[in-house]
Design a protein around this motif. Structure first.
Motif, short mmCIF file in Angstrom:
data_model
loop_
_atom_site.label_atom_id
_atom_site.label_comp_id
_atom_site.label_asym_id
_atom_site.label_seq_id
_atom_site.Cartn_x
_atom_site.Cartn_y
_atom_site.Cartn_z
N TYR A 162 9.42 2.85 4.79
CA TYR A 162 10.43 2.69 5.84
C TYR A 162 11.67 3.42 5.37
O TYR A 162 12.37 2.92 4.49
CB TYR A 162 10.75 1.22 6.08
N GLY A 163 11.93 4.58 5.92
CA GLY A 163 13.03 5.37 5.39
C GLY A 163 12.78 5.65 3.92
O GLY A 163 11.75 6.19 3.54
N GLY A 164 13.68 5.21 3.07
CA GLY A 164 13.50 5.45 1.65
C GLY A 164 12.69 4.37 0.94
O GLY A 164 12.28 4.54 -0.20
N ILE A 165 12.46 3.24 1.65
CA ILE A 165 11.79 2.11 0.99
C ILE A 165 10.28 2.28 0.99
O ILE A 165 9.67 2.41 2.04
CB ILE A 165 12.14 0.78 1.71
N GLN A 166 9.71 2.33 -0.21
CA GLN A 166 8.26 2.42 -0.34
C GLN A 166 7.67 1.02 -0.22
O GLN A 166 7.82 0.22 -1.13
CB GLN A 166 7.90 3.00 -1.71
N ALA A 167 7.00 0.74 0.88
CA ALA A 167 6.43 -0.60 1.06
C ALA A 167 5.01 -0.67 0.53
O ALA A 167 4.59 -1.68 -0.01
CB ALA A 167 6.47 -0.99 2.53
N VAL A 168 4.25 0.42 0.68
CA VAL A 168 2.88 0.48 0.17
C VAL A 168 2.77 1.77 -0.64
O VAL A 168 3.05 2.84 -0.14
CB VAL A 168 1.85 0.48 1.33
N ARG A 169 2.36 1.62 -1.92
CA ARG A 169 2.45 2.77 -2.83
C ARG A 169 1.08 3.27 -3.26
O ARG A 169 0.72 3.20 -4.43
CB ARG A 169 3.22 2.36 -4.08
N GLY A 170 0.32 3.77 -2.30
CA GLY A 170 -0.95 4.38 -2.66
C GLY A 170 -2.01 3.38 -3.03
O GLY A 170 -2.45 3.32 -4.18
N ILE A 171 -2.44 2.59 -2.07
CA ILE A 171 -3.48 1.60 -2.37
C ILE A 171 -4.84 2.09 -1.91
O ILE A 171 -4.96 2.86 -0.96
CB ILE A 171 -3.18 0.22 -1.72
N THR A 172 -5.86 1.64 -2.63
CA THR A 172 -7.24 2.03 -2.33
C THR A 172 -8.09 0.76 -2.29
O THR A 172 -8.02 -0.06 -3.20
CB THR A 172 -7.76 2.99 -3.42
N PHE A 173 -8.82 0.59 -1.21
CA PHE A 173 -9.75 -0.53 -1.13
C PHE A 173 -10.79 -0.25 -0.07
O PHE A 173 -10.67 0.72 0.68
CB PHE A 173 -9.01 -1.86 -0.86
N HIS A 174 -11.82 -1.08 -0.05
CA HIS A 174 -12.85 -0.88 0.98
C HIS A 174 -13.37 -2.23 1.45
O HIS A 174 -13.17 -3.25 0.81
CB HIS A 174 -13.99 -0.02 0.43
N ILE A 175 -14.03 -2.20 2.59
CA ILE A 175 -14.65 -3.39 3.13
C ILE A 175 -16.07 -3.04 3.57
O ILE A 175 -16.27 -2.08 4.32
CB ILE A 175 -13.85 -3.93 4.34
N ASN A 176 -17.04 -3.82 3.06
CA ASN A 176 -18.43 -3.58 3.44
C ASN A 176 -18.75 -4.31 4.74
O ASN A 176 -18.12 -5.31 5.07
CB ASN A 176 -19.37 -4.06 2.33
#
Ligand SMILES: Nc1ncnc2c1ncn2[C@@H]1O[C@H](COP(=O)(O)OP(=O)(O)OP(=O)(O)O)[C@@H](O)[C@H]1O
Ligand SMILES: [Mg+2]
Lengths: 307, 239
Positions: free
Chosen positions: B16-30
């Motif tokens: 959000y603007g300069g605020i990093q709320a999510v920093r490169g996450i990796t996941f999966h759902i089967n």
């Protein structure tokens, strides 16, 4: 002659026209929070298109009913395209801009359309071709005409149709959902752009019909006529609670009545100081009072929950 | 044999603007899995869901659903692909009736008979909604609105159900009730991503879990193992 009853009849007719125009303001506001100040000009163009088409067809020897019918269809079509284009060209690029930006744009579009109309139809007053042989009736000492009856009837049917559309169809449901929570409506698969376009198109058709009514009723038209009409219809929408359909209808009728009764009695009230040509002040006195004491209008919600 | 994951998120970043709320996450759902994403206030859970449901554009990363990249899809197309979100704070349409809210859930469908059957199914899960069918949704209690939001999502016949804090602000008994239904839906084979602050409940209901902290996924495991993980127990289970 009974002034009171007479003015109630006149007010009702004028109010029905205000209501038709007010719905265009309120639908767009309800869905996207925009006051489309160019809506009055859409109505004006509806009137002028009707004049051109009907006059041409009558000259070409078409029967009156066919010329009139085609005039209405032409006005509705032109206004639909106009309303749709206004949104597409002027307002859509400003989605997400600060609220003042689209508002100023709307005022700008209103001026553009007025000037466009002036270039096409000229600066002079135009007479609306007579489509209906006027007959007068009397009731309790007051007079009314078949034209007035027709206006109220068509307005009633159109508004009934609008309510059916909004409350009984899937499109109507999508419109209400979008007005209440556009983000979640999107998650449900509603394409917000389509809903917004529909609101503009439907409002413009109602505006076109109102334009024809104004023409038939006053038998005169002018490229600036949309300005005052639009302002009053906007007042009616605010009076009823902008964003609220029933509110726009009630607000329109109420404003028509206030104006007519005000005009009927203003001479007596001011000891002859002000005459009935001051009737326009009532709308703005109403607007000021509503904004001061009940900005959410008669039927409006207190919070941002619209339509 | 392991099936291809239904959803694969890689390097997802939200700002959000300069605020990093999510920093490169990796996941999966089967397919058929219920997966919990837990984390404290402000960890970035809702931001992740908003990116998944396309309510906001991520600044980076990819979201593959059924093998197809959906990171550019407009939000109104998602439900047609079979993704339904129950948003944080329910997001019911307050001035539509309950029946209309549920009809909105089926907005993109036109198989009338199947819609009617699904409506009966939802009313079966939440009899209270049926009793109040004609009532405006804004008049419902918070718990009832949560039921409605879940019911509405189910009305789209989703393949993937995204739930954002269904327990938020609800009395414990209502939370139990809502979770009972979520487990029932899961047992019917629905694939679910569950976001919760109530970590115990979420992990007890799920097969796997991810722990999110300050915009990053810091831990992932079988839900049952996470429940016994000392770090999780200390930070999220209040032990
Ligand atoms: N619209 C926004 N504008 C600016 N910052 C935001 C916005 N929405 C969220 N944030 C910030 O992003 C971060 C993550 O917020 P998010 O809502 O994703 O957290 P969350 O894990 O869902 O928290 P909670 O459990 O409280 O719902 C927070 O620091 C929050 O302040
Ligand atoms: Mg959240």
């Amino acid at each position: 002659m009974d002034i009171f009853l007479q003015q109630v009849i006149n007010g009702l007719v004028q109010g029905a026209i205000y209501a038709m125009v007010a719905l265009g303001y309120t639908m767009v506001y309800g869905i996207m929070g925009l006051i489309n100040f160019a809506h009055g000009e859409v109505v004006m163009i509806g009137t002028l298109v009707t004049i051109t088409v009907v006059t041409f067809l009558l000259k070409a020897g078409f029967p009156v009913w066919l010329a009139g019918g085609m005039g209405i269809v032409a006005a509705a079509s032109v206004c639909m395209v106009l309303g749709w284009s206004l949104e597409r060209v002027a307002y859509r690029p400003l989605r997400g801009a600060p609220r003042l930006t689209p508002l100023i744009t709307a005022i700008g579009m209103s001026i553009v359309l007025q000037n466009l109309a002036m270039m096409i139809w000229g600066r002079n007053y135009m007479t609306f071709p007579s489509l209906i042989e006027k007959t007068q009736f009397e009731i309790g000492g007051a007079a009314f005409t078949n034209v007035q009856v027709l206006i109220v009837l068509v307005a009633g049917l159109s508004m009934g149709g609008l309510l059916l559309l909004v409350y009984r169809t899937k499109l109507g449901m999508a419109m209400r959902a979008t007005a209440q929570n556009p983000g979640v409506a999107g998650l449900m698969g509603v394409n917000a752009n389509r809903v917004i376009s529909s609101a503009f198109v439907i409002g413009s058709v109602l505006g076109a019909l109102a334009g024809v009514m104004v023409g038939v009723y006053y038998e005169i038209a002018h490229y600036q006529m949309g300005f005052m009409l639009g302002l009053k219809a906007f007042t009616a929408a605010v009076l009823g609670g902008i964003g609220n359909l029933a509110g726009a209808m009630a607000g329109g009728i109420l404003l028509g009545l206030i104006e007519a009764l005000g005009a009927g009695y203003i001479g007596d009230l001011t000891g002859g100081f002000l005459g009935s040509h001051y009737q326009d002040i009532f709308a703005f006195v109403v607007l000021i009072f509503v904004l001061m004491f009940r900005p959410s209008g008669l039927f409006g919600e207190k919070t941002g929950d619209r339509a | 044999m392991v099936a291809e994951p239904l959803l694969i998120v890689e390097g997802l970043r939200v700002a959000y603007g300069g605020i990093q709320a999510v920093r490169g996450i990796t996941f999966h759902i089967n397919p058929g899995e219920m997966v919990a994403l837990i984390g404290a206030n402000g960890a970035g859970k809702t931001s992740t869901l908003k990116a998944l449901s396309r309510m906001l554009d991520p600044v980076g990363g990819s979201i593959r659903y059924q093998g197809q990249e959906i990171v550019k899809l407009p939000p109104h197309r998602l439900v047609r692909e079979g993704i339904a979100l129950v948003p944080e704070g329910r997001g019911v349409f307050p001035r539509l009736t309950i029946a209309e809210n549920l009809a909105m859930g089926a907005f993109t469908r036109d198989d009338k008979a199947d819609i009617a059957a699904d409506l009966e199914h939802v009313y079966g899960l939440f009899p209270r909604l049926k009793e109040r069918e004609k009532q405006l949704a804004g008049t419902l209690s918070g718990g009832e609105q949560q039921m409605l939001a879940i019911g509405r999502a189910l009305m789209s016949r989703p393949k993937l159900l995204l739930l954002d804090e269904p327990s938020m602000g609800l009395a414990p008994i209502m939370v139990q009730k809502i979770f009972e239904v979520i487990r029932m839906v899961a047992a019917e084979g629905m694939t679910i991503l569950l976001i919760e602050q109530n970590a115990r409940l979420a992990l007890e209901s799920s097969q796997r879990g991810y722990v999110m902290e300050s915009g990053e996924i810091t831990l992932t495991d079988e839900a049952s193992s996470l429940l016994h993980n000392p770090k999780v127990r200390e930070a999220y289970l209040g032990e």
